[in-house]
Design an enzyme around this catalytic site. Structure first.
Site: not given
Ligand code: PRP
Length: 178
Positions: A42, A99, A102, A151, A164
């Site tokens: 999302k 977005d 990480d 964070f 968000r």
């Molecule tokens: C978060 C973010 C990325 C991902 C990055 O998504 O939106 O898609 O983690 O992390 P990484 O590089 O360690 O894989 P999340 O799974 O938290 O879902 P969300 O976007 O719905 O919050």
């Protein structure tokens, strides 16, 4: 500033200025290419909503859902597609709107998955890059900002589905998630 936020990293104004810059660059690079912008749910929706309006050429949009974190603050290493891309991207120019990178696990998985659908080109537009937490091999054609290994919430990014809707990008206070 929201009480749970330690520090604002990028203000609403700084984000909008960067989005305008990226929008102009994307418009130049994809002129006459009718690209598909795929936002990753999302967290990517706020960035997509702004980027698509900063782009002056014809585009299409699509969404994909990928879950890697669940409700935890650390990556599980398990990436799962929660919403598939429902349009045919073969022989189309595709730009992923994400977005944050990480660990890079989500993006690497999505890249491999979409590459398998034979797009004409596949590039990434990332809002935030946690440069210290992933291998430096992810090629980001468009990137807004680097962020420290903290964070980060706001402008689409959450902790436990909250924050968000903050219009800025900030660091969450440790006591909220520890
Ligand atoms: C978060 C973010 C990325 C991902 C990055 O998504 O939106 O898609 O983690 O992390 P990484 O590089 O360690 O894989 P999340 O799974 O938290 O879902 P969300 O976007 O719905 O919050």
């Amino acid at each position: 500033m929201h009480y749970d936020i330690e520090k604002i990293l990028y203000s609403e104004q700084a984000i909008q200025q960067k989005v305008e810059e990226l929008g102009k660059k994307i418009s130049r690079d994809y002129k006459d290419k009718n690209p598909i912008l795929i936002s990753i749910l999302k967290g990517g929706v706020v960035f997509l909503a702004d980027i698509m309006r900063a782009v002056s050429i014809p585009i299409e949009i699509e969404f994909m859902g990928v879950a890697s974190y669940g409700n935890s603050t650390k990556s599980t290493g398990v990436v799962q597609i929660t919403k598939d891309c429902n349009i045919d991207i073969s022989n189309r120019h595709v730009l992923i709107i994400e977005d944050i990178v990480d660990t890079g696990l989500s993006l690497n998985y999505i890249l491999r998955y979409l590459q398998g659908k034979n797009p004409l080109s596949l590039n990434i537009c990332v809002l935030l890059d946690k440069v210290d937490t992933h291998e430096p091999d992810i090629e980001m054609a468009y990137k807004a900002f680097d962020v420290p290994d903290e964070f980060i919430v706001g402008y689409g990014l959450d902790y436990d589905e909250k924050y968000r809707n903050l219009p800025y990008i900030g660091i969450l206070k440790k006591e909220i998630y520890q």
